[in-house]
Motif scaffolding. Structure first.
Motif, PDB file in Angstrom:
ATOM      1  N   GLU A   1      50.851  69.007  77.489  1.00 26.43           N
ATOM      2  CA  GLU A   1      49.568  68.463  77.940  1.00 26.43           C
ATOM      3  C   GLU A   1      49.639  66.949  78.144  1.00 26.43           C
ATOM      4  O   GLU A   1      48.974  66.408  79.027  1.00 26.43           O
ATOM      5  CB  GLU A   1      48.467  68.821  76.943  1.00 26.43           C
ATOM      6  N   ALA A   2      50.437  66.267  77.312  1.00 27.29           N
ATOM      7  CA  ALA A   2      50.576  64.814  77.485  1.00 27.29           C
ATOM      8  C   ALA A   2      51.187  64.485  78.841  1.00 27.29           C
ATOM      9  O   ALA A   2      50.806  63.491  79.482  1.00 27.29           O
ATOM     10  CB  ALA A   2      51.425  64.228  76.359  1.00 27.29           C
ATOM     11  N   ARG A   3      52.120  65.318  79.283  1.00 33.02           N
ATOM     12  CA  ARG A   3      52.771  65.076  80.575  1.00 33.02           C
ATOM     13  C   ARG A   3      51.901  65.507  81.752  1.00 33.02           C
ATOM     14  O   ARG A   3      51.919  64.869  82.813  1.00 33.02           O
ATOM     15  CB  ARG A   3      54.106  65.825  80.624  1.00 33.02           C
TER      16      ARG A   3
ATOM     17  N   VAL B   1      43.023  63.318  71.608  1.00 38.23           N
ATOM     18  CA  VAL B   1      42.461  64.590  72.069  1.00 38.23           C
ATOM     19  C   VAL B   1      43.572  65.602  72.319  1.00 38.23           C
ATOM     20  O   VAL B   1      43.513  66.747  71.859  1.00 38.23           O
ATOM     21  CB  VAL B   1      41.614  64.387  73.347  1.00 38.23           C
ATOM     22  N   ILE B   2      44.592  65.185  73.042  1.00 35.70           N
ATOM     23  CA  ILE B   2      45.696  66.097  73.350  1.00 35.70           C
ATOM     24  C   ILE B   2      46.420  66.529  72.077  1.00 35.70           C
ATOM     25  O   ILE B   2      46.785  67.697  71.917  1.00 35.70           O
ATOM     26  CB  ILE B   2      46.675  65.423  74.333  1.00 35.70           C
ATOM     27  N   GLY B   3      46.606  65.588  71.149  1.00 37.42           N
ATOM     28  CA  GLY B   3      47.294  65.920  69.908  1.00 37.42           C
ATOM     29  C   GLY B   3      46.497  66.853  69.021  1.00 37.42           C
ATOM     30  O   GLY B   3      46.994  67.903  68.589  1.00 37.42           O
TER      31      GLY B   3
ATOM     32  N   VAL C   1      53.120  62.301  71.825  1.00 38.86           N
ATOM     33  CA  VAL C   1      52.037  61.928  72.750  1.00 38.86           C
ATOM     34  C   VAL C   1      51.946  60.414  72.904  1.00 38.86           C
ATOM     35  O   VAL C   1      51.698  59.905  74.007  1.00 38.86           O
ATOM     36  CB  VAL C   1      50.677  62.522  72.294  1.00 38.86           C
ATOM     37  N   ASN C   2      52.154  59.676  71.807  1.00 38.94           N
ATOM     38  CA  ASN C   2      52.103  58.220  71.904  1.00 38.94           C
ATOM     39  C   ASN C   2      53.239  57.684  72.772  1.00 38.94           C
ATOM     40  O   ASN C   2      53.060  56.729  73.529  1.00 38.94           O
ATOM     41  CB  ASN C   2      52.177  57.583  70.513  1.00 38.94           C
TER      42      ASN C   2
END
Length: 427
Positions: free
Chosen positions: A116-118, A137-139, A381-382
């Motif tokens: 989702e991060a990508r 949010v994604i995490g 994600v970061n």
């Protein structure tokens, strides 16, 4: 065991990988007790992995990788956009819905967060969502993925705690929906306060949603097929894992026709890397945990805690704190393997259903992947979204609180979670 724990934490703090830290620290228990045969050190890692039920872990990891490369993910993204894109904070809501759908495919929060991060992350940033909020949010929505079957954490918990994996999977469906609802409410409130945009102006028509459902039905029905086959006795948990791999290959090659031999080989390589890391940590945990029953730690801890309180909420409050602290320093799979044998006697003593405890364990322990200093999903994600740690920590506070509140809610109203497994399997 105190010396073993201190050495283990020391190795973690200096950056030694978790698997090696577990194995090396466990050796010191044998140094303290020279009467124990050193041949046991060699036997323990092998015997730890010689479990038919545990075979489900690598199989489901491979099945999740196959599902992601079969074309299912892109179709689920399209469906999620149609279901939630019209809401305030549309892209953030899409992340919640997508994680829920992905729960029946991968069962891995780390994989879901990375995907989702990508895919969703750049679009959220282009719509002026703050970087920290986007990462959080994604995490945190990825936690839903490991709650809905087939979650690897539940397989490990069921294996170590001798709890029905079928019941855990069934309970996970309702807990995943509750997590989804809580996350959507959190996003809705924060999006309204901060005036985040909608992802699409108009609500999708029933015809559009029905068309997407038709395309994704093979992914959406999998958790139902999984639980049904377990309940009917068609498969054991490990056999269901093998079935999931075959199922994903058939969908990829013959239904969606997006999987090729080259992509299958690449998926196999990716799965082998993930499986190798997890199984190595599981095998090394046997050396580390050998002294736990020898020193009667579960019995001593049970006696100590129940001597000053018998309140379920107080005891579970202590458990929550333990899970959060341990989750900050090691992988959730290891936390489950190490703490379940210690905490299970306490849980049974105070009258908490082991299935309910397993669901709560899966949620709270998995949250460790989103907390410093070694939260894997947090760094993923970061790193992908180029987010500063300070910004991430500030934005994560409301979502952290919501996850804890969900755990408290499940503890306060256990019938909400236990209704479905009791209906399917009987009381």
């Amino acid at each position: 065991m105190i010396l073993v724990l201190i050495i283990f934490l020391f190795f973690l703090l200096v950056g030694v990988p978790v698997g090696f830290s577990l194995g090396i620290a466990g050796l010191f228990y044998f140094f303290q007790h020279p009467e124990l045969p050193f041949a046991t050190i060699v036997q323990l890692p092998i015997s730890q992995t010689q479990s038919v039920t545990l075979l489900a872990v690598p199989l489901f990891i491979f099945a999740g990788s196959l599902m992601n490369s079969s074309g299912i993910t892109s179709r689920l993204i399209k469906l999620s956009m149609q279901v939630a894109g019209h809401m305030r904070g549309g892209m953030a809501q899409v992340s919640v819905v997508l994680s829920t759908f992905m729960g029946g495919c991968s069962g891995s929060s780390n994989a879901d967060a990375a995907m989702e991060a990508r895919i969703l992350g750049p679009e959220m940033l282009s719509q002026k969502y703050p970087r920290g909020y986007t990462a959080v949010v994604i995490g945190f929505t990825s936690l839903i993925t490991s709650t809905i079957p087939p979650g690897v954490g539940m397989i490990l918990y069921g294996t170590v705690g001798e709890v029905s994996i079928g019941r855990l999977f069934t309970a996970g469906i309702m807990s995943g929906l509750i997590m989804m609802t809580a996350m959507m409410l959190t996003v809705a409130i924060t999006a309204r306060i901060r005036k985040f945009p909608r992802a699409r102006e108009k609500r999708a028509s029933l015809k559009e949603i029905a068309s997407s459902l038709k395309e994704t039905i093979w992914a959406l029905i999998f958790p139902i097929v999984l639980i049904g086959s377990l309940r009917l006795g068609l498969f054991t948990p490990s056999e269901v894992g093998a079935f999931a791999c075959v199922y994903a290959i058939i969908i990829g090659f013959f239904v969606y026709k997006e999987m090729t031999l080259a992509s299958l080989i690449e998926t196999l390589k990716e799965a082998i890397r993930d499986i190798g890391a997890i199984m190595f940590m599981i095998s090394m945990s046997a050396i580390f945990a050998y002294g736990i029953p020898m020193d009667q730690i579960p019995q001593k801890l049970t006696t100590f805690i129940t001597s000053f309180t018998s309140s379920q909420f107080v005891v579970m409050g202590i458990v929550f704190v333990l899970y959060v602290i341990f989750g900050m320093f090691m992988d959730g799979s290891i936390v489950i393997l190490l703490l379940t044998p210690i905490l299970m006697p306490i849980v049974r003593t105070i009258g908490i259903d082991p299935v309910l405890f397993g669901v709560i364990t899966s949620i709270i322990v998995t949250m460790g992947i989103l907390t410093p200093p070694v939260g894997i999903a947090m760094y993923i994600v970061n790193g992908i979204l180029d987010v500063k740690m300070s910004e991430y920590m500030k934005e994560s506070i409301p979502f952290f609180i919501v996850v804890i509140l969900v755990g408290i809610l499940l503890l306060a109203i256990p019938d909400v979670i236990l209704f479905l497994p009791n209906l399917v399997y009987g009381t």
